[in-house]
Design a protein around this motif. Structure first.
Motif, PDB file in Angstrom:
ATOM      1  N   LEU A  88      38.000 -11.575  86.144  1.00 15.12           N
ATOM      2  CA  LEU A  88      38.339 -12.722  85.307  1.00 15.12           C
ATOM      3  C   LEU A  88      37.163 -13.183  84.456  1.00 15.12           C
ATOM      4  CD1 LEU A  88      40.527 -14.906  87.707  1.00 15.12           C
ATOM      5  CD2 LEU A  88      41.282 -13.474  85.794  1.00 15.12           C
ATOM      6  N   ARG A  89      35.968 -12.996  84.948  1.00 11.97           N
ATOM      7  CA  ARG A  89      34.793 -13.389  84.158  1.00 11.97           C
ATOM      8  C   ARG A  89      33.654 -12.432  84.462  1.00 11.97           C
ATOM      9  NH1 ARG A  89      33.220 -17.087  80.857  1.00 11.97           N
ATOM     10  NH2 ARG A  89      35.119 -18.321  81.089  1.00 11.97           N
TER      11      ARG A  89
ATOM     12  N   GLY B 228      41.922 -21.456  87.296  1.00 16.25           N
ATOM     13  CA  GLY B 228      41.562 -21.443  85.879  1.00 16.25           C
ATOM     14  C   GLY B 228      40.402 -22.364  85.556  1.00 16.25           C
TER      15      GLY B 228
ATOM     16  N   ARG C 283      41.430  -8.883  82.033  1.00 18.22           N
ATOM     17  CA  ARG C 283      41.654 -10.253  82.505  1.00 18.22           C
ATOM     18  C   ARG C 283      43.138 -10.506  82.740  1.00 18.22           C
ATOM     19  NH1 ARG C 283      39.082 -15.623  79.756  1.00 18.22           N
ATOM     20  NH2 ARG C 283      37.181 -14.644  80.530  1.00 18.22           N
TER      21      ARG C 283
ATOM     22  N   ALA D 135      44.484 -11.739  86.209  1.00 12.20           N
ATOM     23  CA  ALA D 135      45.174 -13.035  86.203  1.00 12.20           C
ATOM     24  C   ALA D 135      46.590 -12.890  86.739  1.00 12.20           C
ATOM     25  CB  ALA D 135      45.198 -13.606  84.788  1.00 12.20           C
TER      26      ALA D 135
ATOM     27  N   GLN E 163      47.396 -19.312  77.604  1.00  9.34           N
ATOM     28  CA  GLN E 163      46.880 -19.680  78.914  1.00  9.34           C
ATOM     29  C   GLN E 163      47.912 -19.394  80.011  1.00  9.34           C
ATOM     30  OE1 GLN E 163      43.949 -21.032  79.874  1.00  9.34           O
ATOM     31  NE2 GLN E 163      42.958 -21.586  77.947  1.00  9.34           N
TER      32      GLN E 163
ATOM     33  N   ILE F   2      44.100 -19.943  82.915  1.00  9.15           N
ATOM     34  CA  ILE F   2      43.237 -18.794  82.670  1.00  9.15           C
ATOM     35  C   ILE F   2      43.550 -18.292  81.268  1.00  9.15           C
ATOM     36  CG2 ILE F   2      42.616 -16.455  83.387  1.00  9.15           C
ATOM     37  CD1 ILE F   2      43.751 -17.161  86.179  1.00  9.15           C
TER      38      ILE F   2
ATOM     39  N   CYS G 282      37.848 -16.031  94.631  1.00 10.02           N
ATOM     40  CA  CYS G 282      39.014 -15.760  93.810  1.00 10.02           C
ATOM     41  C   CYS G 282      39.942 -14.783  94.542  1.00 10.02           C
ATOM     42  CB  CYS G 282      38.542 -15.182  92.478  1.00 10.02           C
ATOM     43  SG  CYS G 282      39.811 -14.576  91.410  1.00 10.02           S
TER      44      CYS G 282
END
Length: 483
Positions: free
Chosen positions: A206-207, A273, A354, A358, A267, A313, A75
């Motif tokens: 992001l996660r 994503g 996030r 993002a 989103q 995302i 990423c």
């Protein structure tokens, strides 16, 4: 009399001496002015923010360390944030947020606070440690499965680290037995750390397993009023992302384990994503593919447009819950007929960290971070010449410029840093500045010593380079928006 007058003469002499200095300075170069000004005003200025004093250790920037710590480096935002020393892996899915990142997060929180309070939101803070009894009452203790981080206390009691707070906030409101319809809608929100036991944390912020989230909960008198509240929050989200310069798409979504009657995701379109979206090129229809048949190509809204698939995302999520939780926890209010009625509820989330990651993902180059203007840790970086170079005298001008910017432009106080690492070349420091993504980089070199003085100004967002006088520079930076 002599004893009284004697102390006065030194002050008279000093005043005369300063006047004489001022007269001589009017014919001096800009560098000489800077020397006098810096010495006479230093006691009245705040300390300059120096790059050498910012905590971003270069040894924390090695992205080639044990993969167990940082996960797959697939990423862009994760790679750039680690290379810039903005985050550092702790354990899978968890990160240290270094000072520059904390500044950005705090700025984002201030923007969120403004938008939420504009629509009547009231901020509170709820415990992260939640009793299993609450979650069992809503039947989500089992529904959440392994994603729920569970633990026992020394007495054998079951608890979880909350990923969301529907049960907790509804219980809180239920304890207010005197709640009147005149006090509704009630919008309560918090911005706290949340926890989710991700099976495979990845993509940096992001996660992850631990993250910051804004969660708001609404209580309304009727279904119609609840829909109005729902729409007002969605509009606030749209304004929020517009202020950040992010193009977010509001899409129809599944209610999942939160439950309820209606749901939308916000989103941010991006190739990285994990969500698959279907967008109509003819109208405003947009949906997560989970809510539409995957083989459908015609738009269910306008009937004539073609659905095009893209990736996104998820940075926000809204739910109309109805009475799903208020009926379980008896969250009631006295209506206009002075009878108890169950509140209609909604819940609204924003992934704070996030959003930050993002935004970096979609705005940055492969070589350097580009922030939403409002969220940059610092707005301006001033780069003086290398020590011992032919234009070494311009260093004094650079130091004076930092003070001038912060005094003349109050919005930039605390937003201007001086890259005092003059043992390094300007080129090396400019490379670092690009990695960190300061929106404006001001190079103080030969041009600053000339008449009229000129400064090289690099706008990182656009890549444009300008040569401006001090007045032009003040005019440019005076338009910078801060939060």
């Amino acid at each position: 009399m002599e004893a009284i007058m004697n102390p006065i003469w030194p002050r008279v002499f000093l005043r005369f001496h300063r006047k004489s200095l001022f007269s001589r300075r009017s014919h001096s170069t800009w560098a000489e002015k800077a020397t006098v000004s810096a010495s006479t005003n230093s006691r009245h200025m705040k300390p300059t923010l120096l790059v050498s004093r910012l905590y971003q250790p270069s040894n924390l920037r090695d992205v080639g360390q044990d993969s167990f710590l940082h996960g797959e480096m697939t990423c862009k935002s994760q790679r750039l944030m680690q290379q810039a020393g903005l985050i550092h892996p702790s354990n899978p899915g968890c990160y240290y947020y270094l000072p520059a990142t904390v500044r950005s997060v705090e700025k984002l929180i201030r923007v969120i606070d403004q938008e939420m309070q504009e629509i009547g939101g009231q901020k509170l803070d709820m415990p992260s440690l939640c009793s299993a009894e609450l979650w069992k009452a809503s039947e989500r203790w089992d529904l959440m499965g392994k994603e729920l981080l569970r633990l026992k206390d020394r007495h054998g009691g079951d608890y979880c680290l909350a990923p969301t707070h529907e049960e907790a906030v509804t219980t809180l409101v239920a304890h207010q037995t005197s709640l009147s319809y005149k006090q509704l809608p009630l919008l309560l929100y918090q911005i706290t750390r949340k926890f989710r036991d991700e099976p495979k944390p990845r993509f940096g912020l992001l996660r992850g397993r631990e993250f910051y989230m804004k969660d708001m909960y609404s209580f309304d008198v009727s279904e119609e009023a609840a829909y109005q509240t729902y729409e007002s929050v969605c509009q606030a989200y749209t304004r929020l992302f517009a202020r950040l310069g992010l193009h977010c798409v509001q899409v129809q979504a599944d209610t999942g384990n939160i439950g309820g009657k209606l749901s939308h995701e916000f989103q941010l379109p991006a190739d990285i994503g994990e969500d698959r979206l279907l967008l109509c090129g003819n109208c405003s229809f947009a949906a997560n593919i989970e809510t539409v048949s995957s083989d459908r190509t015609d738009c269910p809204q306008c009937r004539t447009g073609t659905l095009v698939e893209s990736k996104g995302i998820e940075v926000g999520h809204t739910f109309y819950l109805g009475k799903k939780y208020s009926s379980v926890f008896n969250a009631t209010f006295s209506n206009a007929q002075n009878k108890l009625a169950e509140a209609e509820m909604g819940c609204f989330g924003l992934g704070v960290t996030r959003i930050l990651a993002a935004a970096i993902e979609v705005m940055s180059t492969e070589e350097g971070i580009r922030w939403p203007g409002l969220l940059a840790p610092y707005q301006v970086c001033v780069v003086p010449p290398k020590k011992g170079s032919k234009v070494d005298k311009a260093t004094i001008i650079a130091e004076e410029l930092v003070q001038t910017l912060t005094v003349t432009l109050p919005r930039l106080r605390g937003e201007v840093v001086l890259d005092d690492r003059t043992q390094m070349t300007i080129g090396r420091r400019l490379k670092d500045a690009s990695k960190l993504g300061y929106p404006y980089v001001v190079v103080v070199g030969q041009g600053a010593l000339e008449e009229p003085s000129r400064f090289e100004v690099i706008c990182q967002q656009t890549g444009a380079t300008m040569f401006l006088s001090q007045e032009g520079l003040l005019d440019l930076l005076g338009k910078v928006e801060t939060i």
